[in-house]
Design a protein around this motif. Structure first.
Motif, PDB file in Angstrom:
ATOM      1  N   LYS A 114      32.020  49.416  34.348  1.00  0.00           N
ATOM      2  CA  LYS A 114      31.667  48.243  35.148  1.00  0.00           C
ATOM      3  C   LYS A 114      32.392  48.321  36.486  1.00  0.00           C
ATOM      4  O   LYS A 114      33.585  48.632  36.533  1.00  0.00           O
ATOM      5  CB  LYS A 114      32.061  46.953  34.419  1.00  0.00           C
ATOM      6  CG  LYS A 114      31.628  45.678  35.141  1.00  0.00           C
ATOM      7  CD  LYS A 114      31.947  44.441  34.311  1.00  0.00           C
ATOM      8  CE  LYS A 114      31.476  43.167  35.016  1.00  0.00           C
ATOM      9  NZ  LYS A 114      31.777  41.952  34.221  1.00  0.00           N
ATOM     10  N   ILE A 115      31.663  48.050  37.550  1.00  0.00           N
ATOM     11  CA  ILE A 115      32.244  48.075  38.895  1.00  0.00           C
ATOM     12  C   ILE A 115      32.671  46.662  39.279  1.00  0.00           C
ATOM     13  O   ILE A 115      31.883  45.718  39.195  1.00  0.00           O
ATOM     14  CB  ILE A 115      31.235  48.622  39.922  1.00  0.00           C
ATOM     15  CG1 ILE A 115      30.819  50.048  39.545  1.00  0.00           C
ATOM     16  CG2 ILE A 115      31.838  48.592  41.323  1.00  0.00           C
ATOM     17  CD1 ILE A 115      31.956  51.043  39.503  1.00  0.00           C
ATOM     18  N   MET A 116      33.914  46.538  39.700  1.00  0.00           N
ATOM     19  CA  MET A 116      34.471  45.247  40.049  1.00  0.00           C
ATOM     20  C   MET A 116      34.477  45.064  41.569  1.00  0.00           C
ATOM     21  O   MET A 116      34.224  46.004  42.330  1.00  0.00           O
ATOM     22  CB  MET A 116      35.885  45.115  39.483  1.00  0.00           C
ATOM     23  CG  MET A 116      36.039  45.587  38.034  1.00  0.00           C
ATOM     24  SD  MET A 116      34.896  44.808  36.877  1.00  0.00           S
ATOM     25  CE  MET A 116      35.682  43.212  36.667  1.00  0.00           C
ATOM     26  N   GLU A 117      34.833  43.858  41.992  1.00  0.00           N
ATOM     27  CA  GLU A 117      34.827  43.541  43.420  1.00  0.00           C
ATOM     28  C   GLU A 117      36.218  43.504  44.034  1.00  0.00           C
ATOM     29  O   GLU A 117      36.375  43.205  45.219  1.00  0.00           O
ATOM     30  CB  GLU A 117      34.132  42.196  43.656  1.00  0.00           C
ATOM     31  CG  GLU A 117      32.616  42.280  43.592  1.00  0.00           C
ATOM     32  CD  GLU A 117      32.028  43.223  44.654  1.00  0.00           C
ATOM     33  OE1 GLU A 117      32.299  43.002  45.845  1.00  0.00           O
ATOM     34  OE2 GLU A 117      31.331  44.175  44.279  1.00  0.00           O
ATOM     35  N   SER A 118      37.250  43.808  43.249  1.00  0.00           N
ATOM     36  CA  SER A 118      38.618  43.834  43.786  1.00  0.00           C
ATOM     37  C   SER A 118      39.513  44.654  42.879  1.00  0.00           C
ATOM     38  O   SER A 118      39.212  44.863  41.694  1.00  0.00           O
ATOM     39  CB  SER A 118      39.183  42.412  43.914  1.00  0.00           C
ATOM     40  OG  SER A 118      39.409  41.856  42.628  1.00  0.00           O
ATOM     41  N   ALA A 119      40.626  45.095  43.449  1.00  0.00           N
ATOM     42  CA  ALA A 119      41.605  45.850  42.669  1.00  0.00           C
ATOM     43  C   ALA A 119      42.236  44.973  41.595  1.00  0.00           C
ATOM     44  O   ALA A 119      42.524  45.434  40.483  1.00  0.00           O
ATOM     45  CB  ALA A 119      42.682  46.405  43.598  1.00  0.00           C
ATOM     46  N   SER A 120      42.460  43.704  41.906  1.00  0.00           N
ATOM     47  CA  SER A 120      43.084  42.804  40.941  1.00  0.00           C
ATOM     48  C   SER A 120      42.189  42.568  39.723  1.00  0.00           C
ATOM     49  O   SER A 120      42.672  42.407  38.607  1.00  0.00           O
ATOM     50  CB  SER A 120      43.436  41.470  41.603  1.00  0.00           C
ATOM     51  OG  SER A 120      42.288  40.840  42.133  1.00  0.00           O
ATOM     52  N   GLU A 121      40.863  42.577  39.926  1.00  0.00           N
ATOM     53  CA  GLU A 121      39.942  42.434  38.797  1.00  0.00           C
ATOM     54  C   GLU A 121      40.024  43.639  37.866  1.00  0.00           C
ATOM     55  O   GLU A 121      39.928  43.501  36.647  1.00  0.00           O
ATOM     56  CB  GLU A 121      38.505  42.276  39.304  1.00  0.00           C
ATOM     57  CG  GLU A 121      38.182  40.910  39.868  1.00  0.00           C
ATOM     58  CD  GLU A 121      36.726  40.805  40.278  1.00  0.00           C
ATOM     59  OE1 GLU A 121      36.018  39.956  39.721  1.00  0.00           O
ATOM     60  OE2 GLU A 121      36.282  41.591  41.138  1.00  0.00           O
ATOM     61  N   VAL A 122      40.211  44.816  38.455  1.00  0.00           N
ATOM     62  CA  VAL A 122      40.372  46.021  37.637  1.00  0.00           C
ATOM     63  C   VAL A 122      41.630  45.898  36.791  1.00  0.00           C
ATOM     64  O   VAL A 122      41.610  46.143  35.584  1.00  0.00           O
ATOM     65  CB  VAL A 122      40.447  47.283  38.534  1.00  0.00           C
ATOM     66  CG1 VAL A 122      40.815  48.509  37.694  1.00  0.00           C
ATOM     67  CG2 VAL A 122      39.126  47.517  39.245  1.00  0.00           C
ATOM     68  N   LEU A 123      42.718  45.497  37.423  1.00  0.00           N
ATOM     69  CA  LEU A 123      43.991  45.360  36.712  1.00  0.00           C
ATOM     70  C   LEU A 123      43.904  44.302  35.615  1.00  0.00           C
ATOM     71  O   LEU A 123      44.478  44.470  34.534  1.00  0.00           O
ATOM     72  CB  LEU A 123      45.104  45.008  37.697  1.00  0.00           C
ATOM     73  CG  LEU A 123      46.514  44.875  37.114  1.00  0.00           C
ATOM     74  CD1 LEU A 123      46.954  46.172  36.463  1.00  0.00           C
ATOM     75  CD2 LEU A 123      47.501  44.454  38.201  1.00  0.00           C
ATOM     76  N   GLU A 124      43.194  43.235  35.872  1.00  0.00           N
ATOM     77  CA  GLU A 124      43.073  42.164  34.882  1.00  0.00           C
ATOM     78  C   GLU A 124      42.372  42.652  33.616  1.00  0.00           C
ATOM     79  O   GLU A 124      42.739  42.255  32.501  1.00  0.00           O
ATOM     80  CB  GLU A 124      42.314  40.982  35.480  1.00  0.00           C
ATOM     81  CG  GLU A 124      42.186  39.798  34.528  1.00  0.00           C
ATOM     82  CD  GLU A 124      41.520  38.591  35.170  1.00  0.00           C
ATOM     83  OE1 GLU A 124      41.518  37.510  34.549  1.00  0.00           O
ATOM     84  OE2 GLU A 124      40.993  38.727  36.304  1.00  0.00           O
ATOM     85  N   ASN A 125      41.388  43.519  33.769  1.00  0.00           N
ATOM     86  CA  ASN A 125      40.578  43.938  32.632  1.00  0.00           C
ATOM     87  C   ASN A 125      41.078  45.198  31.931  1.00  0.00           C
ATOM     88  O   ASN A 125      40.655  45.485  30.815  1.00  0.00           O
ATOM     89  CB  ASN A 125      39.132  44.161  33.085  1.00  0.00           C
ATOM     90  CG  ASN A 125      38.390  42.866  33.331  1.00  0.00           C
ATOM     91  OD1 ASN A 125      37.878  42.245  32.409  1.00  0.00           O
ATOM     92  ND2 ASN A 125      38.355  42.433  34.586  1.00  0.00           N
ATOM     93  N   ALA A 126      41.950  45.945  32.572  1.00  0.00           N
ATOM     94  CA  ALA A 126      42.362  47.238  32.035  1.00  0.00           C
ATOM     95  C   ALA A 126      43.825  47.226  31.598  1.00  0.00           C
ATOM     96  O   ALA A 126      44.631  46.432  32.077  1.00  0.00           O
ATOM     97  CB  ALA A 126      42.144  48.330  33.073  1.00  0.00           C
TER      98      ALA A 126
END
Length: 281
Positions: free
Chosen positions: A61-73
């Motif tokens: 899944k492609i996110m819209e921010s670096a923080s969203e990546v960190l939140e999910n991973a």
């Protein structure tokens, strides 16, 4: 797994993780790269990359921010450019920008790991990234760090990722890199490759030292090859084959050919000279 920075190396890792069955979250500052991946299109050209994207499409899944990546991973790889500067050092501003985007996250980071994959000078990860995070009074201060660069060549990135000689892991604290090793083993073919764990600074030094040594070997082989071929009845191929048969030397990169090039070898040579100059000063 999270990947921030979807260039040739980042996108290849991202796709390989997804194709291996991992749930992967990605982000790149370039909106075109994000949109391409959402539409199952490789944003860069690399051998077999489109195939890996097709295989893993339902797992990423492609996110819209670096923080969203960190939140999910749980494990997040930061793979952004660190261009070589005129003085031989690396520009870490892209890495620092990523850190600045995630320092104020409101979710727990205690069990999360940031893996710095971009090449930096010894000391850069701790001085410019880890110290910034540790000084905060927010959730990000509890995140774990490790430094683990890849040894790849453009055009064979996926093959090199899946078939490394070893994994180089710089840990901020003991066992900090365990999750990273576990994740990498989902794409590495040989599960018994050596794992070289050490301090972050040792790993930073090892990365540029290895590339610098290889360039020395290439230059030596070319010098000997040119000289041998200029001597009557002397064969560069035979001479270099004999030299490479000595196990202390080995045959890899020991043949006459083009000089070294690419995005890593020249700049890592400049970088290690900068490090040597610093220590001598």
């Amino acid at each position: 797994i999270g990947v921030i920075g979807l260039g040739k190396l980042g996108c290849s890792m991202f796709a390989a993780f997804a194709a291996s069955g991992n749930k992967v979250f990605g982000f790149d500052i370039n909106p075109k790269a994000r949109n391409n991946l959402r539409n199952k299109i490789a944003p860069v050209y690399e051998t077999d990359l489109q195939k890996e994207i097709n295989l893993g499409f339902n797992n990423f899944k492609i996110m819209e921010s670096a923080s969203e990546v960190l939140e999910n991973a749980e494990v997040v790889y930061i793979i952004v450019p660190t261009p070589s500067l005129d003085n031989g050092t690396f520009d870490t501003s892209y890495l620092e920008n990523v850190i600045s985007e995630i320092v104020d996250v409101e979710f727990s980071c205690k069990d999360k790991l940031l893996v710095i994959t971009s090449t930096v000078l010894p000391g850069d990860t701790r001085l410019r990234l880890i110290s910034t995070v540790r000084q905060r009074k927010t959730n990000i201060s509890e995140i774990n760090f490790c430094y683990s660069p890849e040894f790849i060549a453009l055009g064979s990135v996926l093959n090199d990722l899946k078939n490394p000689d070893f994994l180089l892991v710089g840990e901020e604290s003991p066992h900090a890199g365990d999750k990273h090793v576990e994740v990498m083993m989902t794409i590495v073919n040989d599960k018994n490759i050596p794992i070289r764990k050490m301090s972050v600074e040792s790993a930073e030094m090892a990365k540029i030292a290895i590339n610098s040594y290889i360039t020395s070997k290439i230059s030596f082989a070319n010098a000997i090859g040119i000289t041998a071929d200029s001597i009557e009845n002397c064969s560069a191929r035979d001479v270099l084959s004999a030299i490479g048969s000595d196990t202390r030397i080995g045959s890899k990169y020991l043949s006459r050919g083009l000089g070294f090039g690419g995005p890593c070898f020249p700049r890592d040579n400049r970088a290690i000279q900068k490090v040597i100059d610093r220590t001598e000063g």
